[in-house]
Design a protein around this motif. Structure first.
Motif, short mmCIF file in Angstrom:
data_model
loop_
_atom_site.label_atom_id
_atom_site.label_comp_id
_atom_site.label_asym_id
_atom_site.label_seq_id
_atom_site.Cartn_x
_atom_site.Cartn_y
_atom_site.Cartn_z
N GLU A 133 1.01 -12.70 10.46
CA GLU A 133 2.12 -11.76 10.71
C GLU A 133 2.22 -10.72 9.60
O GLU A 133 2.42 -9.53 9.87
N THR A 134 2.09 -11.17 8.37
CA THR A 134 2.19 -10.25 7.24
C THR A 134 1.03 -9.25 7.26
O THR A 134 1.24 -8.05 7.08
N ARG A 135 -0.18 -9.76 7.51
CA ARG A 135 -1.34 -8.86 7.56
C ARG A 135 -1.19 -7.86 8.70
O ARG A 135 -1.53 -6.67 8.55
N LEU A 136 -0.68 -8.30 9.84
CA LEU A 136 -0.46 -7.41 10.97
C LEU A 136 0.52 -6.29 10.60
O LEU A 136 0.28 -5.12 10.89
N ALA A 137 1.60 -6.64 9.93
CA ALA A 137 2.61 -5.65 9.55
C ALA A 137 2.06 -4.63 8.54
O ALA A 137 2.51 -3.48 8.52
N LEU A 138 1.09 -5.03 7.73
CA LEU A 138 0.52 -4.11 6.75
C LEU A 138 -0.31 -3.00 7.41
O LEU A 138 -0.41 -1.91 6.86
N GLY A 139 -0.91 -3.31 8.53
CA GLY A 139 -1.71 -2.31 9.23
C GLY A 139 -2.93 -1.88 8.45
O GLY A 139 -3.52 -2.65 7.69
N ARG A 140 -3.30 -0.63 8.62
CA ARG A 140 -4.53 -0.08 8.05
C ARG A 140 -4.18 1.26 7.39
O ARG A 140 -3.46 2.06 7.97
N HIS A 141 -4.70 1.49 6.18
CA HIS A 141 -4.42 2.72 5.43
C HIS A 141 -5.73 3.35 4.96
O HIS A 141 -6.64 2.65 4.54
N HIS A 145 -6.71 -10.58 -0.63
CA HIS A 145 -7.50 -11.79 -0.85
C HIS A 145 -8.55 -11.54 -1.93
O HIS A 145 -8.88 -10.40 -2.25
N VAL A 146 -9.05 -12.63 -2.47
CA VAL A 146 -10.12 -12.58 -3.46
C VAL A 146 -11.05 -13.75 -3.17
O VAL A 146 -10.60 -14.81 -2.72
N GLY A 158 -9.74 -7.65 -2.23
CA GLY A 158 -9.12 -6.59 -1.44
C GLY A 158 -7.62 -6.72 -1.50
O GLY A 158 -7.07 -7.77 -1.19
N ILE A 159 -6.95 -5.66 -1.93
CA ILE A 159 -5.50 -5.59 -1.87
C ILE A 159 -5.19 -4.79 -0.61
O ILE A 159 -5.58 -3.63 -0.50
N ASP A 160 -4.51 -5.42 0.34
CA ASP A 160 -4.24 -4.79 1.63
C ASP A 160 -2.86 -4.17 1.73
O ASP A 160 -2.55 -3.51 2.72
N ASP A 161 -2.03 -4.38 0.74
CA ASP A 161 -0.68 -3.83 0.73
C ASP A 161 -0.63 -2.70 -0.29
O ASP A 161 -0.74 -2.92 -1.50
N GLN A 162 -0.45 -1.48 0.19
CA GLN A 162 -0.44 -0.31 -0.68
C GLN A 162 0.58 -0.41 -1.81
O GLN A 162 0.37 0.14 -2.88
#
Length: 179
Positions: free
Chosen positions: A24-32, A78-79, A96-100
């Motif tokens: 759910e959290t990854r989905l909410a972050l989307g793609r940047h 994740h790492v 990879g940091i997926d949250d800006q």
């Protein structure tokens, strides 16, 4: 998946195995754009980041033997260690940091240092990584962690229509300072 992979705790984050809420959290972050291009991908603003994409991202982490979610109160990235060669006592690192909101604030450095301490504690001698030459933020982070540039593959990746070099960096166990 390695069920006994330990949870690693830092000052501001925990490295842990994935949990269902991470989807759910990854989905909410989307793609940047910045994050996609840092991975060497092509950013298409019309492409929607779907639940299937989020599930696949978390499943990828689950399927790795040495991969952790970076949890700073929730999933932020994740790492992982990969390409482990126990004979030569070496591995590669990817992060990879997926949250800006967590870019450029030292979370990557903290996560990497935790994983390096773990990896060298297992008896590994060398950790290497590859990074696009245009990713100055990541390069600065890796240098801060002690990595040094060891080589370069010229024009190895086409990112947004421009050729980028792949920089190869490495760190030996004796070069790693205390956490």
């Amino acid at each position: 998946m390695t069920a006994d992979l330990p949870e690693l705790r830092g000052a501001r984050l925990i490295l842990r195995r994935p949990i269902p809420q991470d989807v759910e959290t990854r989905l909410a972050l989307g793609r940047h754009r910045e994050i996609v291009e840092a991975y060497g991908g092509i950013f298409d603003p019309s492409t929607i980041f779907t639940r299937a994409d989020a599930e696949a991202a978390i499943r990828f982490i689950e399927q790795q033997d040495y991969a952790w979610v970076i949890d700073a109160g929730c999933f932020v990235g994740h790492v992982r260690l990969h390409s482990i060669d126990w004979h030569d006592k070496r591995a590669a690192l990817a992060i990879g940091i997926d949250d800006q909101a967590y870019l450029g604030k030292g979370y990557g450095t903290e996560a990497i240092r935790l994983v390096l301490g773990y990896a060298f504690g297992l008896g590994l001698h060398r950790i290497s990584l590859r990074v696009l030459s245009c990713n100055s933020r990541a390069i600065a982070c890796y240098r801060k962690c002690g990595f040094v540039e060891e080589g370069r593959e010229r024009e190895a990746a086409l990112v947004s229509g421009a050729w980028q070099d792949d920089i190869i960096m490495g760190l030996l166990d004796r070069e790693f300072g205390p956490i």
